[in-house]
Design an enzyme around this catalytic site. Structure first.
Site, PDB file in Angstrom:
ATOM      1  N   ASP A  35      -2.861   7.939  -7.289  1.00 37.79           N
ATOM      2  CA  ASP A  35      -4.192   7.780  -6.713  1.00 37.79           C
ATOM      3  C   ASP A  35      -5.154   8.783  -7.323  1.00 37.79           C
ATOM      4  O   ASP A  35      -4.784   9.600  -8.164  1.00 37.79           O
ATOM      5  CB  ASP A  35      -4.132   8.012  -5.191  1.00 37.79           C
ATOM      6  CG  ASP A  35      -3.535   6.833  -4.451  1.00 37.79           C
ATOM      7  OD1 ASP A  35      -3.415   5.758  -5.065  1.00 37.79           O
ATOM      8  OD2 ASP A  35      -3.172   6.987  -3.271  1.00 37.79           O
ATOM      9  N   LYS A  57      -8.134   5.098  -5.244  1.00 33.99           N
ATOM     10  CA  LYS A  57      -9.071   4.545  -4.276  1.00 33.99           C
ATOM     11  C   LYS A  57     -10.011   5.645  -3.824  1.00 33.99           C
ATOM     12  O   LYS A  57      -9.577   6.698  -3.372  1.00 33.99           O
ATOM     13  CB  LYS A  57      -8.345   3.983  -3.064  1.00 33.99           C
ATOM     14  CG  LYS A  57      -7.381   2.843  -3.374  1.00 33.99           C
ATOM     15  CD  LYS A  57      -6.665   2.401  -2.124  1.00 33.99           C
ATOM     16  CE  LYS A  57      -5.658   1.307  -2.429  1.00 33.99           C
ATOM     17  NZ  LYS A  57      -4.956   0.855  -1.212  1.00 33.99           N
ATOM     18  N   MET A 172     -11.583  11.704   6.933  1.00 34.34           N
ATOM     19  CA  MET A 172     -12.508  10.743   6.304  1.00 34.34           C
ATOM     20  C   MET A 172     -13.606  10.325   7.282  1.00 34.34           C
ATOM     21  O   MET A 172     -13.958   9.146   7.366  1.00 34.34           O
ATOM     22  CB  MET A 172     -11.741   9.500   5.817  1.00 34.34           C
ATOM     23  CG  MET A 172     -10.565   9.808   4.913  1.00 34.34           C
ATOM     24  SD  MET A 172      -9.483   8.403   4.618  1.00 34.34           S
ATOM     25  CE  MET A 172      -8.751   8.150   6.246  1.00 34.34           C
TER      26      MET A 172
END
Length: 505
Positions: A35, A57, A172
């Site tokens: 990632d 991502k 997040m």
């Protein structure tokens, strides 16, 4: 035979938080599917011949859909390969590792899961905020802050969460902070509850904003705080002022500084480790590579064959020592072959390396440069002295010429060669020009010459500070019409680090 997939966590950013097990898996990988990593130096554990596939991502930007990642992992394992799926943080904490494991299970692919250090705990710790603390908090919850705000119904049970847990960590969650804080207050969490927003956690550019639940959303808007960041709520935030360590100027004076390290890849770690320990973010861009000399050691081997004829051996670098003794051992000899020859070394690092081979240098001048060696030898060289100087194929001629002027016969033999690394120049030039690098370090004249060659011109270097290990390297910088900002007074890695620390203080 089917291969195997290792689902491993890379940790939150600081490469020191990579687990021993994860490093072992990376070293044996045939394929690495990774990632967006906060620190790509983690990929240095991967064998050069391994296949690397980026499927990163980021917010609103996916390189590969999750379903396709699942298929990719299984297909590569079906080829009999050892596959490492490398994910930021921990694969089972909002990392979709469970989905990948189930997809492998459905295909009959064996797998192992190696947890990673999750940002939910490590990032607050780097900010000096413990998620639990005796007498303050006995429970904590990790919550996604990435729920779609347009959903008809939230999966978060706000009525239980808001007051049922002492410490709340939202991952997040910056973009949804107005909704998060609104729900917390609506369900009983007082507006004056301490809170913190921690951006780029565990990295050298970590930023911590202390606020309250009621004021957090306004702070994000006012200070233009952007992802990646976590949001932590609870009285433990009040402990930050006492426990903060990662961003304290007195403990880590280079915190937030981005420093370009240009040493050869095999030698960069020593400088990187020292600078990182002081808080710097080091960008390793080796501009030189150490290789055998162009004559394939012919001259060095001939000199080793007649070692008993030399009065003095002079070593001017660690590389010279290591290559000399490697060839000595290949010749079937050891330190006894040096006979009565005396040994001179330029610099503490060169002297220390010699000690590793059981040799204590007879001469180590206080000033670590060729001029000091020549001055020290002038009065003690025997008549018609024979001197062996194993060194880099391209180096200054001052020392051998000075010794010859004193009447010595000097054999200068190439022990190694420094050749330029030619990859990555465009990206480094861009980062320098954009002001993304605070300092460039030069540890030799060859690093100066080869970085300029890599960049194509000196223009990018006019946008940053320059630090040199000593005056000889500084002279090379001057030759390109550039001005060093820092020149170490002790011409060693430790001296260079001390100079950088003092200047940035």
């Amino acid at each position: 035979m089917s291969g195997k997939v290792f689902l491993i966590g890379a940790g939150p950013g600081d490469p020191r938080l990579l687990t021993v097990g994860a490093a072992q898996c990376l070293r044996q990988a045939d394929v690495v599917v990774y990632d967006h990593l906060a620190d790509e130096s983690i990929l240095s554990y991967v064998p050069a011949e391994a296949e690397r596939i980026y499927v990163g991502k980021q917010s609103c930007k996916h390189t590969m859909r999750q379903e396709n990642i699942n298929i990719l992992l299984a297909d590569k394992a079906d080829e009999g390969k050892t596959v490492v799926r490398l994910k930021g943080g921990d694969p089972f904490v909002f990392g979709r590792g469970g989905e990948e494991a189930l997809a492998l299970l459905a295909r009959g692919i064996p797998f192992e899961i190696l947890p990673g250090v999750t940002s939910a705990i490590s990032v607050p710790a780097y900010a000096g905020i413990p998620v639990t603390h005796r007498g303050v908090a006995v429970s904590f919850a990790v919550v996604t802050g990435h729920e779609d705000p347009t959903k008809a119904e939230s999966h978060i049970r706000w009525e239980h969460l808001a007051t049922g847990v002492d410490t709340l960590i939202f991952l997040m969650g910056v973009a949804n902070l107005p909704l998060i804080t609104k729900n917390l207050m609506a369900h009983g969490r007082p507006a004056d509850t301490p809170a913190a927003i921690i951006r780029w956690g565990t990295r050298s550019n970590q930023e911590t904003y202390v606020t309250t639940v009621g004021e957090a959303a306004e702070m994000v808007q006012r200070d233009s705080i952007r992802p990646p960041a976590i949001f932590i709520v609870g009285d433990v935030v009040n402990l930050r002022e006492q426990l903060r360590w990662f961003d304290r100027a007195d403990l880590r004076p280079l915190h937030g500084r981005r420093i370009l390290v240009t040493r050869a890849r095999t030698q960069a770690s020593a400088l990187t480790e020292r600078l990182s320990a002081l808080g710097a973010e080091c960008i390793e861009t080796p501009v030189i590579r150490i290789t055998p000399p162009s004559d394939a050691y012919t001259a060095l081997d001939e000199a080793i064959g007649k070692l008993d004829s030399y009065h003095w051996l002079i070593f001017t670098s660690v590389n010279g020592v290591e290559h000399f003794f490697a060839r000595l051992h290949i010749a079937g000899k050891d330190t006894r072959a040096l006979g009565y020859a005396k040994i001179a070394a330029i610099g503490a690092a060169t002297s220390d390396t010699l000690r590793g081979y059981g040799i204590h240098a007879d001469l180590v001048p206080q000033e670590f440069r060729a001029e000091a060696v020549a001055d020290a030898l002038r009065a003690i060289l025997p008549v018609r002295a024979r001197v062996l100087l194993p060194r880099a194929q391209e180096a200054r001629d001052f020392l051998p010429e000075s010794l010859r002027s004193y009447g010595a016969a000097v054999d200068v033999v190439p022990a190694y060669e420094t050749v330029p690394e030619l990859d990555g120049g465009e990206e480094i030039a861009k980062r320098l020009t954009n002001g993304e690098i605070d300092l460039v370090t030069f540890t030799s004249s060859s690093t100066v010459k080869n970085l300029v060659k890599l960049l194509g011109n000196i223009s990018p270097l006019q946008h940053t500070k320059i630090a040199c290990i000593g005056p000889v390297t500084a002279e090379t910088v001057h030759s390109f019409a550039l001005e060093p900002d820092m020149i170490a007074s002790t011409y060693t890695i430790d001296g260079l680090v001390a100079c950088i620390k003092e200047n940035f203080k």
